[in-house]
Design a protein around this motif. Structure first.
Motif, PDB file in Angstrom:
ATOM      1  N   GLN A  90       0.687  -1.084   0.067  1.00  0.00           N
ATOM      2  CA  GLN A  90       0.054   0.066   0.134  1.00  0.00           C
ATOM      3  C   GLN A  90       0.743   1.267   0.013  1.00  0.00           C
ATOM      4  O   GLN A  90       0.472   2.161   0.691  1.00  0.00           O
ATOM      5  CB  GLN A  90      -0.986   0.129   1.274  1.00  0.00           C
ATOM      6  N   VAL A  91       1.802   1.400  -0.833  1.00  0.00           N
ATOM      7  CA  VAL A  91       2.791   2.379  -0.921  1.00  0.00           C
ATOM      8  C   VAL A  91       2.080   3.271  -1.982  1.00  0.00           C
ATOM      9  O   VAL A  91       2.562   3.319  -3.007  1.00  0.00           O
ATOM     10  CB  VAL A  91       4.302   1.957  -1.189  1.00  0.00           C
ATOM     11  N   ARG A  92       1.163   3.917  -1.547  1.00  0.00           N
ATOM     12  CA  ARG A  92       0.350   4.946  -2.781  1.00  0.00           C
ATOM     13  C   ARG A  92       1.254   6.132  -3.037  1.00  0.00           C
ATOM     14  O   ARG A  92       1.232   6.507  -4.279  1.00  0.00           O
ATOM     15  CB  ARG A  92      -0.865   5.388  -2.113  1.00  0.00           C
ATOM     16  N   THR A  93       2.228   6.474  -2.484  1.00  0.00           N
ATOM     17  CA  THR A  93       2.937   7.519  -2.769  1.00  0.00           C
ATOM     18  C   THR A  93       4.074   7.397  -3.788  1.00  0.00           C
ATOM     19  O   THR A  93       4.372   8.207  -4.809  1.00  0.00           O
ATOM     20  CB  THR A  93       3.673   8.373  -1.584  1.00  0.00           C
ATOM     21  N   MET A  94       4.219   5.990  -4.028  1.00  0.00           N
ATOM     22  CA  MET A  94       5.396   5.584  -4.745  1.00  0.00           C
ATOM     23  C   MET A  94       4.577   4.523  -5.900  1.00  0.00           C
ATOM     24  O   MET A  94       5.347   3.931  -6.609  1.00  0.00           O
ATOM     25  CB  MET A  94       6.393   4.859  -4.019  1.00  0.00           C
ATOM     26  N   ALA A  95       3.170   4.507  -5.964  1.00  0.00           N
ATOM     27  CA  ALA A  95       2.774   3.416  -6.766  1.00  0.00           C
ATOM     28  C   ALA A  95       3.218   3.690  -8.136  1.00  0.00           C
ATOM     29  O   ALA A  95       3.443   2.707  -9.021  1.00  0.00           O
ATOM     30  CB  ALA A  95       1.259   3.581  -6.778  1.00  0.00           C
ATOM     31  N   GLU A  96       3.265   4.821  -8.844  1.00  0.00           N
ATOM     32  CA  GLU A  96       3.693   4.936 -10.317  1.00  0.00           C
ATOM     33  C   GLU A  96       5.060   4.630 -10.325  1.00  0.00           C
ATOM     34  O   GLU A  96       5.391   3.942 -11.470  1.00  0.00           O
ATOM     35  CB  GLU A  96       3.570   6.382 -10.686  1.00  0.00           C
ATOM     36  N   ASP A  97       6.210   4.888  -9.581  1.00  0.00           N
ATOM     37  CA  ASP A  97       7.357   4.341  -9.349  1.00  0.00           C
ATOM     38  C   ASP A  97       7.337   2.792  -9.441  1.00  0.00           C
ATOM     39  O   ASP A  97       8.198   2.224 -10.167  1.00  0.00           O
ATOM     40  CB  ASP A  97       8.376   5.192  -8.320  1.00  0.00           C
ATOM     41  N   ALA A  98       6.637   2.384  -8.687  1.00  0.00           N
ATOM     42  CA  ALA A  98       6.847   0.848  -8.321  1.00  0.00           C
ATOM     43  C   ALA A  98       6.046   0.289  -9.432  1.00  0.00           C
ATOM     44  O   ALA A  98       6.872  -0.819 -10.029  1.00  0.00           O
ATOM     45  CB  ALA A  98       5.790   0.580  -7.132  1.00  0.00           C
ATOM     46  N   LYS A  99       5.212   0.809 -10.165  1.00  0.00           N
ATOM     47  CA  LYS A  99       4.603   0.247 -11.469  1.00  0.00           C
ATOM     48  C   LYS A  99       5.726   0.224 -12.567  1.00  0.00           C
ATOM     49  O   LYS A  99       5.959  -0.746 -13.449  1.00  0.00           O
ATOM     50  CB  LYS A  99       3.275   0.672 -11.853  1.00  0.00           C
ATOM     51  N   GLY A 100       6.468   1.509 -12.444  1.00  0.00           N
ATOM     52  CA  GLY A 100       7.688   1.514 -13.485  1.00  0.00           C
ATOM     53  C   GLY A 100       8.523   0.305 -13.334  1.00  0.00           C
ATOM     54  O   GLY A 100       9.021  -0.065 -14.533  1.00  0.00           O
ATOM     55  N   ALA A 101       8.993   0.349 -12.155  1.00  0.00           N
ATOM     56  CA  ALA A 101       9.985  -0.677 -11.822  1.00  0.00           C
ATOM     57  C   ALA A 101       9.365  -2.111 -12.209  1.00  0.00           C
ATOM     58  O   ALA A 101      10.440  -2.945 -12.703  1.00  0.00           O
ATOM     59  CB  ALA A 101      10.348  -0.495 -10.198  1.00  0.00           C
ATOM     60  N   ALA A 102       8.177  -2.365 -11.930  1.00  0.00           N
ATOM     61  CA  ALA A 102       7.657  -3.598 -12.143  1.00  0.00           C
ATOM     62  C   ALA A 102       7.674  -3.966 -13.622  1.00  0.00           C
ATOM     63  O   ALA A 102       8.021  -5.208 -13.969  1.00  0.00           O
ATOM     64  CB  ALA A 102       6.215  -3.862 -11.456  1.00  0.00           C
ATOM     65  N   ALA A 103       7.212  -2.892 -14.184  1.00  0.00           N
ATOM     66  CA  ALA A 103       6.998  -2.871 -15.671  1.00  0.00           C
ATOM     67  C   ALA A 103       8.445  -3.151 -16.320  1.00  0.00           C
ATOM     68  O   ALA A 103       8.779  -4.233 -17.368  1.00  0.00           O
ATOM     69  CB  ALA A 103       6.446  -1.976 -16.357  1.00  0.00           C
ATOM     70  N   GLU A 104       9.574  -2.570 -16.058  1.00  0.00           N
ATOM     71  CA  GLU A 104      10.700  -2.963 -16.597  1.00  0.00           C
ATOM     72  C   GLU A 104      11.430  -4.167 -16.288  1.00  0.00           C
ATOM     73  O   GLU A 104      11.861  -4.706 -17.042  1.00  0.00           O
ATOM     74  CB  GLU A 104      11.667  -1.836 -15.891  1.00  0.00           C
ATOM     75  N   GLU A 105      10.980  -4.738 -14.958  1.00  0.00           N
ATOM     76  CA  GLU A 105      11.660  -5.828 -14.622  1.00  0.00           C
ATOM     77  C   GLU A 105      10.682  -7.120 -15.421  1.00  0.00           C
ATOM     78  O   GLU A 105      11.486  -8.194 -15.787  1.00  0.00           O
ATOM     79  CB  GLU A 105      11.389  -6.128 -13.116  1.00  0.00           C
ATOM     80  N   LEU A 106       9.448  -6.784 -15.757  1.00  0.00           N
ATOM     81  CA  LEU A 106       8.766  -7.749 -16.549  1.00  0.00           C
ATOM     82  C   LEU A 106       9.556  -7.987 -17.659  1.00  0.00           C
ATOM     83  O   LEU A 106       9.693  -9.048 -18.269  1.00  0.00           O
ATOM     84  CB  LEU A 106       7.270  -7.286 -16.853  1.00  0.00           C
ATOM     85  N   VAL A 107       9.833  -6.893 -18.404  1.00  0.00           N
ATOM     86  CA  VAL A 107      10.489  -6.826 -19.993  1.00  0.00           C
ATOM     87  C   VAL A 107      11.808  -7.744 -19.570  1.00  0.00           C
ATOM     88  O   VAL A 107      12.219  -8.525 -20.519  1.00  0.00           O
ATOM     89  CB  VAL A 107      10.684  -5.480 -20.282  1.00  0.00           C
ATOM     90  N   ARG A 108      12.614  -7.251 -18.558  1.00  0.00           N
ATOM     91  CA  ARG A 108      13.975  -7.976 -18.313  1.00  0.00           C
ATOM     92  C   ARG A 108      13.622  -9.474 -18.159  1.00  0.00           C
ATOM     93  O   ARG A 108      14.336 -10.414 -18.631  1.00  0.00           O
ATOM     94  CB  ARG A 108      14.617  -7.313 -17.255  1.00  0.00           C
TER      95      ARG A 108
END
Length: 186
Positions: A43-61
């Motif tokens: 529930q890290v709402r303040t970092m949700a966009e950064d977390a989604k970005g990190a998750a998306a990058e790692e999915l591609v990797r």
């Protein structure tokens, strides 16, 4: 989008690994719910966009690094890596916050030296007798962090140990220095 069969999934992964953009887009679309779930973990709402970005990058990797011959399903492989990337991001943010917002360890060094402003040469002379109470590893960590002004990461790389090991040694060394300071009546 409905689920892919194992063969379709592997075909898309192979295509993505070969550079086929549409295959990469399709596999990322298939696993986008994983990205969203990882992005909202803890529930890290303040970092949700950064977390989604990190998750998306790692999915591609993950797609690029996947090796079907190891017998591990892609979903399991990707989930561990994607959640790991988000956890790493959160730990990094926590360390940054602690570093920027927690009381500065330099204040401890200033108290040990008995000065309001710690001049590097004066501090070395004042703190030097106290440093003798530390073992070689503790002294080296204190020198790296305070005299050479290296980060915990850089100190860990220099000594060939983990950042958590550096943090433990630093805490232990500062506790010894505080005790030595209190024992000497400073």
């Amino acid at each position: 989008m409905q689920g892919l069969s194992q063969e379709e999934e592997r075909g898309l992964i192979r295509g993505a690994q070969e550079g086929k953009r549409e295959d990469m887009e399709r596999i990322v679309e298939q696993y986008w719910p994983l990205v969203l779930a990882a992005g909202h973990q803890r529930q890290v709402r303040t970092m949700a966009e950064d977390a989604k970005g990190a998750a998306a990058e790692e999915l591609v990797r993950s797609v690029l690094a996947f090796d079907a011959s190891r017998g591990v399903p892609f979903a399991a492989f990707a989930k561990v890596r994607v959640y790991g990337a988000v956890s790493h991001l959160l730990r990094k943010a926590a360390r940054t916050w602690e570093h920027e917002c927690a009381p500065c360890d330099m204040e401890v060094m200033e108290r040990i030296a008995g000065t309001e402003t710690l001049d590097a040469s004066d501090a070395r002379l004042t703190v030097a007798p106290l440093l003798e109470r530390l073992d070689a590893v503790e002294r080296r960590v204190i020198v790296l962090l305070y005299e050479e002004e290296r980060s915990t990461y850089e100190a860990a790389q220099t000594l060939g140990v983990s950042q958590s090991k550096i943090a433990r040694v630093k805490r232990r060394a500062l506790a010894k220095l505080r005790a030595a300071m209190e024992g000497s009546g400073r």
